[in-house]
Structures are given as structure tokens and as C-alpha cells.
Scaffold this active site. Structure first.
Site, mmCIF file in Angstrom:
data_model
loop_
_atom_site.group_PDB
_atom_site.id
_atom_site.type_symbol
_atom_site.label_atom_id
_atom_site.label_comp_id
_atom_site.label_asym_id
_atom_site.label_seq_id
_atom_site.Cartn_x
_atom_site.Cartn_y
_atom_site.Cartn_z
ATOM 1 C CG ASP A 42 -2.193 0.789 1.032
ATOM 2 O OD1 ASP A 42 -2.084 2.002 0.747
ATOM 3 O OD2 ASP A 42 -3.277 0.219 1.139
ATOM 4 C CG LEU A 61 0.475 3.783 3.877
ATOM 5 C CD1 LEU A 61 1.447 4.135 5.002
ATOM 6 C CD2 LEU A 61 -0.580 2.795 4.395
ATOM 7 C CB SER A 64 -5.199 3.368 3.963
ATOM 8 O OG SER A 64 -4.039 3.117 3.206
ATOM 9 C CG ASN A 81 -3.344 5.509 -8.311
ATOM 10 O OD1 ASN A 81 -2.221 5.573 -7.809
ATOM 11 N ND2 ASN A 81 -4.296 4.740 -7.805
ATOM 12 C CB SER A 99 -17.313 -1.118 -9.360
ATOM 13 O OG SER A 99 -18.451 -0.356 -9.075
ATOM 14 C CE1 TYR A 114 -13.072 3.517 -8.548
ATOM 15 C CE2 TYR A 114 -15.451 3.550 -8.897
ATOM 16 C CZ TYR A 114 -14.330 2.961 -8.351
ATOM 17 O OH TYR A 114 -14.459 1.804 -7.614
ATOM 18 C CE LYS A 149 -12.330 -0.046 -9.498
ATOM 19 N NZ LYS A 149 -11.114 -0.662 -8.952
ATOM 20 C CG PHE A 176 -24.009 -5.061 -6.496
ATOM 21 C CD1 PHE A 176 -23.217 -6.045 -7.110
ATOM 22 C CD2 PHE A 176 -25.033 -4.522 -7.219
ATOM 23 C CE1 PHE A 176 -23.477 -6.489 -8.418
ATOM 24 C CE2 PHE A 176 -25.322 -4.958 -8.520
ATOM 25 C CZ PHE A 176 -24.544 -5.939 -9.115
HETATM 26 P P1 NAD Z 1 -9.628 2.243 -0.034
HETATM 27 O O1 NAD Z 1 -9.269 3.566 -0.593
HETATM 28 O O2 NAD Z 1 -10.004 2.131 1.396
HETATM 29 O O3 NAD Z 1 -8.432 1.201 -0.315
HETATM 30 C C1 NAD Z 1 -7.614 1.290 -1.432
HETATM 31 C C2 NAD Z 1 -6.171 1.245 -0.943
HETATM 32 O O4 NAD Z 1 -5.297 1.288 -2.070
HETATM 33 C C3 NAD Z 1 -5.810 2.419 -0.036
HETATM 34 O O5 NAD Z 1 -5.234 1.930 1.164
HETATM 35 C C4 NAD Z 1 -4.793 3.212 -0.859
HETATM 36 O O6 NAD Z 1 -3.834 3.837 -0.038
HETATM 37 C C5 NAD Z 1 -4.205 2.151 -1.769
HETATM 38 N N1 NAD Z 1 -3.665 2.634 -3.056
HETATM 39 C C6 NAD Z 1 -4.281 3.416 -3.971
HETATM 40 N N2 NAD Z 1 -3.467 3.627 -5.030
HETATM 41 C C7 NAD Z 1 -2.323 2.938 -4.779
HETATM 42 C C8 NAD Z 1 -1.102 2.770 -5.487
HETATM 43 N N3 NAD Z 1 -0.880 3.368 -6.654
HETATM 44 N N4 NAD Z 1 -0.135 1.981 -4.943
HETATM 45 C C9 NAD Z 1 -0.330 1.380 -3.744
HETATM 46 N N5 NAD Z 1 -1.459 1.522 -3.023
HETATM 47 C C10 NAD Z 1 -2.447 2.297 -3.535
HETATM 48 O O7 NAD Z 1 -10.789 1.645 -0.977
HETATM 49 P P2 NAD Z 1 -11.740 0.383 -0.769
HETATM 50 O O8 NAD Z 1 -13.108 0.876 -0.523
HETATM 51 O O9 NAD Z 1 -11.123 -0.574 0.158
HETATM 52 O O10 NAD Z 1 -11.739 -0.189 -2.253
HETATM 53 C C11 NAD Z 1 -10.873 -1.238 -2.648
HETATM 54 C C12 NAD Z 1 -11.099 -1.521 -4.112
HETATM 55 O O11 NAD Z 1 -12.462 -1.856 -4.335
HETATM 56 C C13 NAD Z 1 -10.789 -0.353 -5.044
HETATM 57 O O12 NAD Z 1 -10.207 -0.857 -6.231
HETATM 58 C C14 NAD Z 1 -12.156 0.212 -5.334
HETATM 59 O O13 NAD Z 1 -12.184 0.896 -6.552
HETATM 60 C C15 NAD Z 1 -12.991 -1.035 -5.373
HETATM 61 N N6 NAD Z 1 -14.424 -0.816 -5.108
HETATM 62 C C16 NAD Z 1 -14.801 -0.188 -3.951
HETATM 63 C C17 NAD Z 1 -16.153 0.054 -3.722
HETATM 64 C C18 NAD Z 1 -16.580 0.769 -2.476
HETATM 65 O O14 NAD Z 1 -17.709 1.258 -2.438
HETATM 66 N N7 NAD Z 1 -15.770 0.850 -1.431
HETATM 67 C C19 NAD Z 1 -17.120 -0.367 -4.659
HETATM 68 C C20 NAD Z 1 -16.698 -1.031 -5.800
HETATM 69 C C21 NAD Z 1 -15.337 -1.249 -6.022
HETATM 70 N N1 UFG Z 2 -26.800 9.283 -0.958
HETATM 71 C C1 UFG Z 2 -27.510 10.268 -0.312
HETATM 72 N N2 UFG Z 2 -26.831 11.132 0.489
HETATM 73 C C2 UFG Z 2 -25.480 11.041 0.686
HETATM 74 C C3 UFG Z 2 -24.761 10.025 0.020
HETATM 75 C C4 UFG Z 2 -25.443 9.158 -0.799
HETATM 76 O O1 UFG Z 2 -28.724 10.374 -0.466
HETATM 77 O O2 UFG Z 2 -24.932 11.867 1.411
HETATM 78 C C5 UFG Z 2 -27.520 8.341 -1.815
HETATM 79 C C6 UFG Z 2 -27.028 8.379 -3.247
HETATM 80 O O3 UFG Z 2 -27.713 9.379 -3.960
HETATM 81 C C7 UFG Z 2 -27.352 6.966 -3.716
HETATM 82 C C8 UFG Z 2 -27.215 6.113 -2.450
HETATM 83 O O4 UFG Z 2 -27.260 7.026 -1.365
HETATM 84 O O5 UFG Z 2 -28.684 6.931 -4.128
HETATM 85 C C9 UFG Z 2 -25.907 5.354 -2.394
HETATM 86 O O6 UFG Z 2 -24.850 6.270 -2.627
HETATM 87 P P1 UFG Z 2 -23.310 5.887 -2.427
HETATM 88 O O7 UFG Z 2 -22.511 7.088 -2.784
HETATM 89 O O8 UFG Z 2 -23.121 5.292 -1.077
HETATM 90 O O9 UFG Z 2 -23.107 4.716 -3.456
HETATM 91 P P2 UFG Z 2 -23.199 4.714 -5.051
HETATM 92 O O10 UFG Z 2 -24.034 3.533 -5.382
HETATM 93 O O11 UFG Z 2 -23.624 6.008 -5.601
HETATM 94 O O12 UFG Z 2 -21.685 4.521 -5.473
HETATM 95 C C10 UFG Z 2 -20.956 3.393 -5.022
HETATM 96 C C11 UFG Z 2 -19.461 3.714 -4.951
HETATM 97 C C12 UFG Z 2 -18.901 3.968 -6.307
HETATM 98 C C13 UFG Z 2 -19.229 2.865 -7.232
HETATM 99 C C14 UFG Z 2 -20.716 2.604 -7.213
HETATM 100 C C15 UFG Z 2 -21.067 1.388 -7.994
HETATM 101 O O13 UFG Z 2 -19.257 4.859 -4.185
HETATM 102 O O14 UFG Z 2 -17.501 3.999 -6.175
HETATM 103 O O15 UFG Z 2 -21.158 2.352 -5.874
HETATM 104 O O16 UFG Z 2 -20.276 0.328 -7.526
HETATM 105 F F1 UFG Z 2 -18.859 3.191 -8.494
#
Ligand code: NAD
Ligand code: UFG
Length: 344
Positions: free
Chosen positions: A33, A35, A38, A102, A127, A152, A156, A180
Site C-alpha cells: 500500500d 497509504l 489509508s 493511478n 464494481s 473512475y 474499472k 455492489f
Molecule cells: P480504499 O481507498 O479504502 O483502499 C484502497 C487502498 O489502495 C488504499 O489503502 C490506498 O492507499 C491504496 N492505493 C491506492 N493507489 C495505490 C497505489 N498506486 N499503490 C499502492 N497503493 C495504492 O478503498 P476500498 O473501498 O477498500 O476499495 C478497494 C477496491 O475496491 C478499489 O479498487 C475500489 O475501486 C474497489 N471498489 C470499492 C467500492 C466501495 O464502495 N468501497 C465499490 C466497488 C469497487
Molecule cells: N446518498 C444520499 N446522500 C449522501 C450520500 C449518498 O442520499 O450523502 C444516496 C445516493 O444518492 C445513492 C445512495 O445514497 O442513491 C448510495 O450512494 P453511495 O454514494 O453510497 O453509493 P453509489 O451507489 O452512488 O456509489 C458506489 C461507490 C462507487 C461505485 C458505485 C457502484 O461509491 O464507487 O457504488 O459500484 F462506483
């Protein structure tokens, strides 16, 4: 099993829970990582849960020679679970090149080194954003990938293509997992989501409002074509999600995969509206949320939930946790954060 699993982004939200799940299954692992989103303290928190601090390399995966040095140093790597990416949708619209650089360069560097060092198995964080607003619900893995709504989301889609084409031309095997909406935290309350600045996602916004860190939750639109007018999502527990990664990497390590490249949805199959989520949170925590209905947020999908049949059948995995449990653990984590759990 001899050999290590690499967890990139293992200090992050989903990665840290997966590190715990891998450890509990007896895997030897190493976290990469940089960081950027994180903190290294998460590795100490992992150690409190598992009794062992994971091996850690602070490394930016965009640094090609750094990635090669990593694979030279650890010559017993069996597989890679690749979480590392930038993930803020709005920020990606503002800084698209930061996101393309990135998320794509890191993946290319990783795949190159995997090829060079003969590491075959990759699990990739994708995603449900790749489906956009699906024509049919629940959405299954055969649904068409729609034009991405953000840089973003596009990273993906492109990443999935890069992986699929690499698999076709090399001995690498891969599984893309389309998450999801991951929410919740580890039941210990020791690890969870750590949004930097004001969160974008609903559940951290809810918990930060409930704890008083944020003054008010905005509900983005109540005029959608859904039963209560608010958007519907498939919220999946982060621990269930972590478990699916263990199953996915094992599927390849044990030669159980049906094809060199596979894609699975990871959801519960159930959708909840924003208002249902708020009401459930209030019910399970006893906290009244200060919220108001505002206009829609640009780019939001109206409703989406997963068809989970394929993942259930092929991975032998099923999400277990219900929404109320996920919200309880998210709340426990928020309260622990407020109590300074990371400062101790
Ligand atoms: P997060 O930001 O908590 O974790 C990602 C980690 O990757 C971080 O610790 C960050 O420091 C590290 N990182 C980023 N770029 C880097 C690089 N170039 N080299 C080394 N480390 C790097 O995010 P998360 O919610 O744990 O998501 C993890 C994965 O899941 C991501 O690929 C994200 O796109 C994907 N994802 C997340 C969600 C969500 O809602 N959380 C939904 C769908 C997909
Ligand atoms: N929402 C609110 N108020 C807020 C935040 C969110 O009403 O302050 C609503 C949004 O409009 C949406 C729902 O809550 O209807 C969920 O929103 P999130 O932002 O939690 O989640 P999304 O589904 O919009 O997006 C997430 C991730 C994206 C990813 C997407 C699909 O954040 O990274 O799911 O995987 F691309």
C-alpha cells in the site's frame, strides 16, 4: 499452503477486512500500500484482531521498478488480490488523469511483474458501476457494460479489458469481482472504513451525521421511480465481501476455475432504498438522524441490485449479513473512532 498471497491496498477498507479473512484461513500474506487513502495504523488494528501484524511494503504500484523489486524480494508469491486504486467518483471527474494514471498504470505494472515472475492468479476489485442503469433487474454478469459515468468507472471497465486481454495472451488467470455497495465494519469494531475528508458514500455519511461530525445528511432526491422515491442499492457487508476474495483466490489456486478469466457479481440480491437505510439505522441504533431531502446528485443510478445466482453456484459463496447488522457494525466503528481508538 506454501507461498504467499499479496494484498495490494491491504491497508484500505475492503483490503484490511480481506487480510483478516485470509489470516483466519491460515494464509501467509504480504500487504502493498502507498497509504494514499489509508493509514499504517490499520495494520496495528489488524494485529489486534489476528494476533499478527501482516508483512507490509510501502510501495506505489505506479513505480514499475519498485514493483519488480518487490517480486524479486518475495519469490514465493502464489497469487495477488488487487484492491489498490483511487475510488472517489467526483474527484475522478475533476482529476481524470490522476485516476487513469493511478488505476491503470498500477495494474499494468502488476500484470507485467506477474508475467515476468510467473505468478499466475489475480483477483481484481471491479464494481457494479460497469452496468450503469441496467435494463433488467436483478442484474446478472451477462448484462451489457454501459458507457461509464465517470473516469473512475471507466478505469474499472478498462481494467477488466486489460486483464481479459492479458489472460488471453499469457498464463495468467484472473477473476474480476463486481462489488455492489460494500458497507459495515469488522464485528470487533477495530477496523472499518476511514474516509478522508467529507465522505461521498451514504453509510459513512449517516454514521458521521449521527455522531455529530457532520450537521446534516442530505437525501439526494425522492422523485425517482421507486416505491418511496429514493434510490435503491444492494448493500453488502464488507466481511462477506472479504470472504468472497478468499474463495476466489482459492478457486484458481485449486484449479477449480471454469475458465482462465471469470467475472462474478458480489451482492446480496436485495435492494434497499436510501430512506429504508436511514430508517433501519435509526431503528437499530436508537439515534434520530438529522436529514433533509434535497435535489438529485448528478450521475446517480436510480436502482440496482445483483443477481447473485452465478456467484452462489460457482463460488459456493453467499452473502450472509442483513442490513441491520451491517449498520450496527458501521455504527460501532464510528463510535470507536470518535472515542479515539486509532490514537491509542
Ligand atoms: P480504499 O481507498 O479504502 O483502499 C484502497 C487502498 O489502495 C488504499 O489503502 C490506498 O492507499 C491504496 N492505493 C491506492 N493507489 C495505490 C497505489 N498506486 N499503490 C499502492 N497503493 C495504492 O478503498 P476500498 O473501498 O477498500 O476499495 C478497494 C477496491 O475496491 C478499489 O479498487 C475500489 O475501486 C474497489 N471498489 C470499492 C467500492 C466501495 O464502495 N468501497 C465499490 C466497488 C469497487
Ligand atoms: N446518498 C444520499 N446522500 C449522501 C450520500 C449518498 O442520499 O450523502 C444516496 C445516493 O444518492 C445513492 C445512495 O445514497 O442513491 C448510495 O450512494 P453511495 O454514494 O453510497 O453509493 P453509489 O451507489 O452512488 O456509489 C458506489 C461507490 C462507487 C461505485 C458505485 C457502484 O461509491 O464507487 O457504488 O459500484 F462506483
Amino acid at each position: 499452503m506454501a507461498g504467499k498471497i499479496v494484498v495490494t491496498g491491504g491497508a484500505g477498507y475492503i483490503g484490511s477486512h480481506t487480510v483478516v479473512a485470509l489470516h483466519q484461513k491460515g494464509y501467509d500474506l504480504v500487504v502493498i500500500d502507498n497509504l494514499v487513502n489509508s493509514s499504517e495504523v490499520m495494520l496495528d488494528m489488524i494485529a489486534k484482531i489476528t494476533g499478527q501484524r501482516p508483512a507490509f511494503e510501502k510501495l506505489d504500484l505506479c513505480d514499475e521498478s519498485g514493483v519488480r523489486s518487490f517480486f524479486t524480494k518475495y519469490d514465493d508469491i502464489k497469487g495477488v488480490i488487487h484492491f489498490a486504486a483511487l475510488k472517489a467518483v467526483g474527484e475522478s471527474v475533476e482529476y481524470p488523469l490522476r485516476y487513469y494514471h493511478n488505476n491503470l498504470v498500477s495494474l499494468v505494472n502488476l500484470l507485467r511483474s506477474m508475467e515476468e515472475f510467473g505468478v499466475r492468479d489475480l483477483v481484481f476489485s471491479s464494481s457494479c458501476t460497469v452496468y450503469g442503469q441496467p435494463d433488467q433487474l436483478p442484474v446478472n454478469e451477462q448484462a451489457p457494460v454501459k458507457k461509464a459515468e465517470s473516469p473512475y468507472g471507466n478505469t474499472k471497465q478498462i481494467s477488466e479489458e486489460i486483464i481479459e486481454e492479458t489472460v488471453r495472451s499469457s498464463s495468467i488467470r484472473a477473476i474480476s469481482l463486481r462489488y455492489f455497495n460494500p458497507i459495515g465494519a469488522h464485528e470487533s469494531g477495530l477496523i472499518g472504513e476511514l474516509p478522508l475528508g467529507v465522505p461521498n458514500n451514504l453509510v459513512p455519511f449517516i454514521t458521521q451525521t449521527a455522531i455529530g461530525k457532520l450537521p446534516k445528511l442530505r437525501v439526494f432526491g425522492d422523485d425517482y421511480n421507486t416505491p418511496d422515491g429514493t434510490c435503491i442499492r444492494d448493500y453488502i457487508d464488507v466481511n462477506d465481501l472479504a470472504g468472497a476474495h478468499v474463495v476466489a483466490i482459492e478457486r484458481m489456486l485449486r484449479e477449480k476455475n471454469d475458465a482462465p478469466y471469470e467475472v462474478f457479481n458480489l451482492g446480496t440480491g436485495k435492494g434497499y432504498s436510501v430512506m429504508e437505510t436511514i430508517k433501519t439505522f435509526e431503528k437499530v441504533t436508537g439515534v434520530n438522524l438529522n436529514y433533509e431531502i434535497t435535489g438529485r446528485r448528478a450521475g446517480d443510478i436510480e436502482q440496482v441490485w445483483a443477481d447473485t445466482k452465478y456467484a452462489n453456484l460457482k463460488l459456493g459463496w453467499k452473502a450472509e449479513k442483513e442490513l441491520d447488522e451491517m449498520l450496527k457494525t458501521a455504527w460501532r466503528w464510528e463510535k470507536n473512532l470518535a472515542a479515539g481508538i486509532l490514537d491509542k
